[in-house]
Scaffold this active site. Sequence first.
Site, PDB file in Angstrom:
ATOM      1  N   GLY A 256       8.548 -11.793   1.679  1.00  0.00           N
ATOM      2  CA  GLY A 256       7.182 -11.386   1.283  1.00  0.00           C
ATOM      3  C   GLY A 256       6.881 -10.151   1.665  1.00  0.00           C
ATOM      4  O   GLY A 256       7.446  -9.109   0.948  1.00  0.00           O
TER       5      GLY A 256
ATOM      6  N   GLU B  53      -1.313   2.125  -4.761  1.00  0.00           N
ATOM      7  CA  GLU B  53      -1.109   0.654  -4.793  1.00  0.00           C
ATOM      8  C   GLU B  53      -2.525   0.010  -4.214  1.00  0.00           C
ATOM      9  O   GLU B  53      -3.238  -0.589  -4.964  1.00  0.00           O
ATOM     10  CB  GLU B  53       0.029   0.114  -4.466  1.00  0.00           C
ATOM     11  CG  GLU B  53       0.050  -1.433  -4.819  1.00  0.00           C
ATOM     12  CD  GLU B  53       1.248  -1.874  -4.373  1.00  0.00           C
ATOM     13  OE1 GLU B  53       1.512  -3.249  -4.600  1.00  0.00           O
ATOM     14  OE2 GLU B  53       2.260  -1.302  -3.911  1.00  0.00           O
TER      15      GLU B  53
END
Length: 382
Positions: free
Chosen positions: A132, A245
Site C-alpha cells: 500500500g 495530489e
Amino acid sequence: MIRDIYTEDHDAFRESVRQFIGKEIVPNIPEWEAAGIVPRELFTKAAEIGINGLQIPEEYGGGGVDTFKFNAVVLEENGYAAATLGGLQVHLSTVLPYFLELANDEQKARWFPGFASGELVSSIAMTEPGTGSDLAGMATTAVRDGDDFILNGAKTFITGGINADLIVVVARTSKGHENRRKGLSLLVVEAGMDGFSRGRNLDKMGLKAQDTAELLFDNVRVSAANLLGAEGEAFTMLTANLPQERLTIAVTAQATATAALNLAIEYTKDRKVFGKSVSDFQNTKFVLADCATDLEAGQALVDRAIVALDAGTLTDADAAKAKLFCTEMQSRVIDKCLQLHGGYGYMREYPISRLYTDARVSRIFGGTSEVMRSVISKSLKL
C-alpha cells in the site's frame, strides 16, 4: 469570509463548469452509480468547455495555463454539486502533472492533443495487492529487452483504470540497490497492448460511479519510448508530485463538506417536527454553527495551500496538513449533517448519504491520515 485567490477569469470559468455539471452530470449520477462507471463521452464533453486541456500547452490544443487554480475550480464545483467526474478528476490533477513535467517532445506531440480533446485519459498504477503505502516494496518488474521493457505484475485500487487509455505504471527496472527507493521507473502502458488486461471494476462502499480497477501485466512489451522521465528515478518523481495530489484531495474534501452543510441547512429549514422546523431547535443551530466554523478553517488552509502550490513553495508537510485537517473535518461535518437528516439521511435517494460513503476513503487514499501525521511530525524534527 471573502475568498480572494480567484480572478474574474476564474469566476467566468466557474460558471461554465457549474452549468456543465448541472446539465451533463447531476441528472445522470444514479445511472452511472448503477453502472459503476461514467461513460467515455463525458470526457469529450468536458473537453468542449476546456476542462481537459487547462494546463496542456497551446501548441497541442490546450489552454496553456500554468496555475492550479482552474483545476481547483473544477474540483470545487464538482464537490459542491456532490457530483463525480469519474477518472477524469484523477487524470487532471494527479496524473497529468507527471506528463507535463516529465514527457519529452516526442511524447508530448503523441499524447497531448488527445489529452486536450478528451480522446485520451490517463491513470496511474502504484498500489499492488501486497503493498500500500510502501512504494519501495514494489513487486511489479520491467526487464529491459533491447528497445523494450518486459512488464510483469499486478496493480489494484487503480482509480480510472477501466476507462483509461494510458496508464502510468510504477515498476522495478533494476534491483540490488542499497537504497530500496532506487530502481523504480514509470512506464506508460497503452490500452490494447498484448498481455495487458483489466480485472474487475471493484465494488466499493462509496464513489460508486468512479471506476476502480485491478490491472494485470503478463509479459507486456512496452517500448522504451514510453519511459516517462529518468529510468530508475520514479520514487523521487512520485514524491515530488505528492503535494499537489494531497492538495487535490483536500480541495475535494473541503468542497463536499461545504455541500453537506448546504444540504443540511436546506433540509432542516424544510423539515417539520413537533410543530416547527428542525432548524429552529438550538441543538441544530449549534451543530450547524460548529460545521460552519470548521469549514471556514479548512477553507483558509486550502486557499493558502493553493497559492503556495502556484508559487512553488508548497512543502510535503504543509500539503499533509491540508489533507489531514480537511479530510478529518470532512468526515466530522458530513456525519453531523447526515444526523440532522434523521432516517432520511440514511436513504440513498438523498445526496447526503452519497457524500457520507464517498468521504470515507479520503482519509485513506493519497496517503492515510496516519501517514500524514508521520510526514508532519518529521517536519517538527520528531
